[in-house]
Design a protein around this motif. Sequence first.
Motif, mmCIF file in Angstrom:
data_model
loop_
_atom_site.group_PDB
_atom_site.id
_atom_site.type_symbol
_atom_site.label_atom_id
_atom_site.label_comp_id
_atom_site.label_asym_id
_atom_site.label_seq_id
_atom_site.Cartn_x
_atom_site.Cartn_y
_atom_site.Cartn_z
ATOM 1 N N GLN A 172 0.831 -1.207 0.000
ATOM 2 C CA GLN A 172 0.000 0.000 0.000
ATOM 3 C C GLN A 172 0.860 1.249 0.000
ATOM 4 O OE1 GLN A 172 -4.103 -1.478 1.969
ATOM 5 N NE2 GLN A 172 -3.579 0.637 2.180
ATOM 6 N N ARG A 173 2.084 1.139 0.450
ATOM 7 C CA ARG A 173 2.999 2.290 0.481
ATOM 8 C C ARG A 173 3.640 2.564 -0.876
ATOM 9 N NH1 ARG A 173 6.055 1.021 6.004
ATOM 10 N NH2 ARG A 173 4.478 1.819 7.416
ATOM 11 N N ILE A 174 3.702 1.563 -1.725
ATOM 12 C CA ILE A 174 4.340 1.718 -3.036
ATOM 13 C C ILE A 174 3.318 2.337 -3.978
ATOM 14 C CG2 ILE A 174 5.435 0.508 -4.968
ATOM 15 C CD1 ILE A 174 6.180 -1.719 -2.884
ATOM 16 N N LYS A 175 3.666 3.483 -4.557
ATOM 17 C CA LYS A 175 2.743 4.206 -5.440
ATOM 18 C C LYS A 175 3.200 4.066 -6.891
ATOM 19 C CE LYS A 175 0.504 5.627 -1.850
ATOM 20 N NZ LYS A 175 -0.570 4.801 -1.404
ATOM 21 N N ILE A 176 2.242 3.729 -7.758
ATOM 22 C CA ILE A 176 2.509 3.472 -9.171
ATOM 23 C C ILE A 176 1.697 4.462 -10.011
ATOM 24 C CG2 ILE A 176 2.378 1.764 -11.034
ATOM 25 C CD1 ILE A 176 4.303 0.936 -8.767
ATOM 26 N N PRO A 177 2.367 5.305 -10.823
ATOM 27 C CA PRO A 177 1.613 6.217 -11.695
ATOM 28 C C PRO A 177 0.880 5.433 -12.781
ATOM 29 C CG PRO A 177 3.981 6.408 -12.098
ATOM 30 C CD PRO A 177 3.804 5.443 -10.962
ATOM 31 N N ILE A 178 -0.383 5.788 -13.023
ATOM 32 C CA ILE A 178 -1.148 5.060 -14.034
ATOM 33 C C ILE A 178 -0.727 5.535 -15.428
ATOM 34 C CG2 ILE A 178 -3.048 4.583 -12.459
ATOM 35 C CD1 ILE A 178 -4.730 6.636 -13.923
ATOM 36 N N SER A 179 -0.824 4.647 -16.384
ATOM 37 C CA SER A 179 -0.272 4.913 -17.714
ATOM 38 C C SER A 179 -0.985 6.038 -18.456
ATOM 39 C CB SER A 179 -0.284 3.638 -18.562
ATOM 40 O OG SER A 179 -1.607 3.220 -18.791
ATOM 41 N N ILE A 180 -2.279 6.231 -18.209
ATOM 42 C CA ILE A 180 -3.010 7.235 -18.979
ATOM 43 C C ILE A 180 -2.945 8.636 -18.365
ATOM 44 C CG2 ILE A 180 -4.567 5.575 -20.054
ATOM 45 C CD1 ILE A 180 -6.723 6.482 -18.037
ATOM 46 N N ALA A 181 -2.532 8.727 -17.103
ATOM 47 C CA ALA A 181 -2.401 10.026 -16.430
ATOM 48 C C ALA A 181 -1.383 9.849 -15.301
ATOM 49 C CB ALA A 181 -3.749 10.492 -15.884
ATOM 50 N N LYS A 182 -0.118 10.087 -15.611
ATOM 51 C CA LYS A 182 0.958 9.749 -14.681
ATOM 52 C C LYS A 182 0.904 10.519 -13.358
ATOM 53 C CE LYS A 182 4.000 7.995 -18.254
ATOM 54 N NZ LYS A 182 3.012 7.910 -19.288
ATOM 55 N N PHE A 183 0.141 11.604 -13.317
ATOM 56 C CA PHE A 183 0.001 12.337 -12.060
ATOM 57 C C PHE A 183 -0.931 11.616 -11.088
ATOM 58 C CE2 PHE A 183 -3.182 13.959 -14.957
ATOM 59 C CZ PHE A 183 -4.328 14.047 -14.187
ATOM 60 N N LEU A 184 -1.733 10.657 -11.592
ATOM 61 C CA LEU A 184 -2.583 9.829 -10.741
ATOM 62 C C LEU A 184 -1.824 8.553 -10.391
ATOM 63 C CD1 LEU A 184 -5.996 10.113 -12.617
ATOM 64 C CD2 LEU A 184 -5.345 11.256 -10.494
ATOM 65 N N LYS A 185 -1.875 8.180 -9.117
ATOM 66 C CA LYS A 185 -1.127 7.000 -8.679
ATOM 67 C C LYS A 185 -2.033 6.035 -7.941
ATOM 68 C CE LYS A 185 3.126 9.523 -8.532
ATOM 69 N NZ LYS A 185 4.359 9.843 -7.874
ATOM 70 N N LEU A 186 -1.759 4.754 -8.172
ATOM 71 C CA LEU A 186 -2.429 3.676 -7.435
ATOM 72 C C LEU A 186 -1.404 3.042 -6.506
ATOM 73 C CD1 LEU A 186 -4.325 1.805 -10.322
ATOM 74 C CD2 LEU A 186 -5.278 3.466 -8.709
ATOM 75 N N ASN A 187 -1.863 2.516 -5.377
ATOM 76 C CA ASN A 187 -0.929 1.726 -4.582
ATOM 77 C C ASN A 187 -0.656 0.431 -5.355
ATOM 78 O OD1 ASN A 187 -2.729 -0.480 -3.633
ATOM 79 N ND2 ASN A 187 -3.709 1.124 -2.408
ATOM 80 N N LEU A 188 0.430 -0.219 -5.036
ATOM 81 C CA LEU A 188 0.835 -1.401 -5.802
ATOM 82 C C LEU A 188 -0.225 -2.495 -5.771
ATOM 83 C CD1 LEU A 188 2.879 -2.913 -7.536
ATOM 84 C CD2 LEU A 188 4.049 -3.605 -5.431
ATOM 85 N N GLY A 189 -0.920 -2.653 -4.668
ATOM 86 C CA GLY A 189 -1.981 -3.665 -4.600
ATOM 87 C C GLY A 189 -3.061 -3.402 -5.636
ATOM 88 N N ASP A 190 -3.516 -2.154 -5.728
ATOM 89 C CA ASP A 190 -4.533 -1.793 -6.722
ATOM 90 C C ASP A 190 -3.980 -1.908 -8.139
ATOM 91 O OD1 ASP A 190 -6.434 -1.282 -4.767
ATOM 92 O OD2 ASP A 190 -6.243 0.902 -4.873
ATOM 93 N N ALA A 191 -2.738 -1.474 -8.341
ATOM 94 C CA ALA A 191 -2.138 -1.522 -9.681
ATOM 95 C C ALA A 191 -1.989 -2.967 -10.169
ATOM 96 C CB ALA A 191 -0.786 -0.804 -9.684
ATOM 97 N N LEU A 192 -1.592 -3.863 -9.277
ATOM 98 C CA LEU A 192 -1.493 -5.281 -9.643
ATOM 99 C C LEU A 192 -2.860 -5.844 -10.020
ATOM 100 C CD1 LEU A 192 0.983 -6.477 -6.880
ATOM 101 C CD2 LEU A 192 1.381 -6.659 -9.354
ATOM 102 N N GLN A 193 -3.867 -5.527 -9.210
ATOM 103 C CA GLN A 193 -5.218 -6.008 -9.514
ATOM 104 C C GLN A 193 -5.703 -5.469 -10.855
ATOM 105 O OE1 GLN A 193 -8.140 -6.183 -6.085
ATOM 106 N NE2 GLN A 193 -6.502 -4.926 -5.193
ATOM 107 N N PHE A 194 -5.447 -4.184 -11.110
ATOM 108 C CA PHE A 194 -5.867 -3.569 -12.371
ATOM 109 C C PHE A 194 -5.209 -4.273 -13.560
ATOM 110 C CE2 PHE A 194 -4.675 -0.793 -15.865
ATOM 111 C CZ PHE A 194 -5.924 -0.462 -16.363
ATOM 112 N N LEU A 195 -3.889 -4.439 -13.502
ATOM 113 C CA LEU A 195 -3.173 -5.045 -14.627
ATOM 114 C C LEU A 195 -3.664 -6.468 -14.881
ATOM 115 C CD1 LEU A 195 -0.902 -4.721 -16.748
ATOM 116 C CD2 LEU A 195 0.615 -5.824 -15.088
#
Length: 179
Positions: free
Chosen positions: A141-164
Motif C-alpha cells: 500500500q505504500r508503493i505508489k505506481i503512476p497510471i499509464s493514462i495520467a501519470k500524475f494519478l497513482k495507485l498503490n501497488l496492490g490496486d495496480a497489480l489487480q488492475f493489470l
Amino acid sequence: MEKLSLLNLLESQVENHLQLAIEKFQNLSEESLLMPSSSRGWSIAQCLEHLNTYGVYYLPLFEKGLAECREDLGQEFLKSTWLGKLSIDSMNPEKGKRKFKAMKGHIPSQNLEADRVVAEFINQQERLLLILREAAKKNIQRIKIPISIAKFLKLNLGDALQFLIIHNERHMQQALRNL
C-alpha cells in the motif's frame, strides 16, 4: 482484503493466463494468430500485444517500487482507494461490460511478428509471478505506481497489480473468443 489471500488469488490468475498462452496460443500458426476476429475486432496477436504494451509500462515500475521498499511483513490487510476500485471494476469482464477505446500507445499494429508477441506475453507473465511473490514481503500500500493514462494519478501497488491482472483477463477472454 487480507494481503496474502489477494496475492494468492492474483498469482493463480497469472498462472492461468500463462498456461492458456502456452497451451492455446504458443503453437498456433502465424496465420491463426494474426486472423482478425469474426466481429472485425483484434486478432489473438493484437490482444496479446495490447497487453504487452501495458506490461512494458507497468512491470518495471512494479519491480522498481518493490526494490526500493524495505521488507514489511506486518501489513496484513489491503484497502483499495476509490480510484483503484473504479479502475479495477471498470476492467472486470464480469462487472464492466462497457467497451473502451484503447489509449494511444496501446493500440496494436496489424503487422506483428505473432510468435514474438506470444513469447513476450509469456515472459511478462513469468515476471509478474516473481513480482507477486516479492510483493508478499512488502507493504504494497505504500508503493505508489503512476497510471499509464495520467501519470500524475497513482495507485498503490496492490490496486495496480489487480488492475493489470484483471485487464489481462479481459483481453485473454477476447483472444480466446478468436479460437
